[in-house]
Design an enzyme around this catalytic site. Structure first.
Site, short mmCIF file in Angstrom:
data_model
loop_
_atom_site.label_atom_id
_atom_site.label_comp_id
_atom_site.label_asym_id
_atom_site.label_seq_id
_atom_site.Cartn_x
_atom_site.Cartn_y
_atom_site.Cartn_z
N HIS A 1 0.67 -1.18 0.01
CA HIS A 1 -0.02 0.02 -0.12
C HIS A 1 0.80 1.21 -0.03
CE1 HIS A 1 -3.08 2.84 2.30
NE2 HIS A 1 -3.64 2.47 1.16
N HIS B 1 -1.25 11.20 -2.11
CA HIS B 1 -2.69 10.76 -1.66
C HIS B 1 -3.77 11.74 -1.39
CE1 HIS B 1 -5.53 9.46 1.39
NE2 HIS B 1 -5.46 8.18 0.96
N GLU C 1 -4.16 3.79 -8.21
CA GLU C 1 -5.65 4.34 -7.73
C GLU C 1 -5.65 5.59 -8.16
OE1 GLU C 1 -6.41 4.70 -3.56
OE2 GLU C 1 -8.09 5.90 -3.98
O1 G3P Z 1 -6.54 1.49 -3.22
C1 G3P Z 1 -6.91 0.90 -1.90
C2 G3P Z 1 -6.60 2.34 -0.83
O2 G3P Z 1 -5.31 2.90 -0.95
C3 G3P Z 1 -7.74 3.20 -0.94
O3 G3P Z 1 -7.63 4.06 0.35
O4 G3P Z 1 -7.12 6.40 1.19
O5 G3P Z 1 -5.40 4.56 1.30
O6 G3P Z 1 -6.15 5.56 -0.90
P1 G3P Z 1 -6.65 5.15 0.50
MG MG Z 2 -4.83 4.61 -2.18
#
Ligand code: G3P
Ligand code: MG
Length: 255
Positions: free
Chosen positions: A22, A64, A124
């Site tokens: 992540h 992000h 993403e």
């Molecule tokens: O892509 C999955 C996850 O990253 C979504 O939440 O807020 O960590 O981008 P966030």
């Molecule tokens: Mg994400």
């Protein structure tokens, strides 16, 4: 429209590993930086989730938040600055002194690194508010050209259905996953309407029944952000296909 560059990704020929780091390496390194990818890879991770949005001049960068304040030396909205201005920022010092000077990566820089090292990507698409359609289309077009000649395309995902629809229109053959934090009753119809190959859900809303229903409909299932090894094992036992985790130092990719 150009001829499709990639064979369709389906549940039957799913090319992605189960374990996905992540934001590069979770919280161990500054999120969404090349340093994080290098660290995640050092723990054996072969696929990386990261967040992409557009600069003022329409260039895809990793970030992000909609604003720069938390993770860089800058302030204000990400899309208030051009790529040249973003390149001046420090995206590492906020995390710890050893990462001072780490730059905000462009999507192009990350693609160079991942392709050179045989690593796979889950982009993403995380548009700043109001730029959903533009971002979805731009990221898909960038991905098509940046992954030219690659065996495995990046998996695109987004909470924004507008962004996914625009990505589909721009480059239909790129695989898409619908991200959901809560599970709407019509999640399957929504995913199917966008031609998605996967559901990507907060692990808190997943159970064996949801995963089985997705599989029965021909969808793969990914989940974020799974940081507890026991919960990861439970989800995998239910057949989870993609486990997005910060815990790259405690949850190890199999094989
Ligand atoms: O892509 C999955 C996850 O990253 C979504 O939440 O807020 O960590 O981008 P966030
Ligand atoms: Mg994400």
């Amino acid at each position: 429209m150009d001829a499709p560059q990639f064979a369709p990704v389906t549940a039957a020929n799913w090319p992605y590993p189960r374990h996905i780091a992540h934001r590069g390496a979770g919280k161990l390194a500054p999120e969404n930086t090349l340093a994080a990818f290098r660290l995640g890879a050092s723990f054996g991770y072969r696929m990386f989730e990261f967040d992409v949005k557009l600069s003022a001049d329409g260039r895809a960068v990793l970030m992000h938040d909609a604003t720069l304040d938390r993770t860089t030396s800058g302030t204000g909205r990400v899309d208030a600055l051009t790529l040249g201005e973003l390149a001046q920022l420090d995206a590492g010092a906020w995390h710890s002194p050893g990462y001072a000077g780490e730059p905000v990566p462009t999507l192009a820089a990350i693609v160079r690194y991942t392709r050179a090292n045989g690593l796979l990507c889950n982009i993403e698409i995380k548009p700043v508010p109001g730029r959903e359609t533009e971002t979805g289309a731009a990221v898909a077009l960038d991905a098509r050209s940046m992954w030219r000649g690659a065996d495995v395309p990046p998996l695109l995902s987004s909470f924004s259905e507008d962004a996914l629809a625009a990505a589909r229109l721009a480059v239909p053959e790129l695989p898409r996953a619908l991200l959901v934090d809560a599970l709407p009753p019509d999640w399957l119809a929504r995913a199917q309407a966008l031609g998605c190959v996967a559901l990507d859900a907060n692990h808190k809303v997943l159970d064996a029944q949801v995963i089985a229903a997705a599989h029965a409909a021909g969808l793969k299932v990914l989940s974020y952000t799974v940081n507890d090894a026991g919960r990861a094992a439970e989800l995998v036992g239910w057949g989870l296909d993609g486990l997005i985790t910060d815990a790259v130092d405690t949850i190890f990719p199999a094989g």
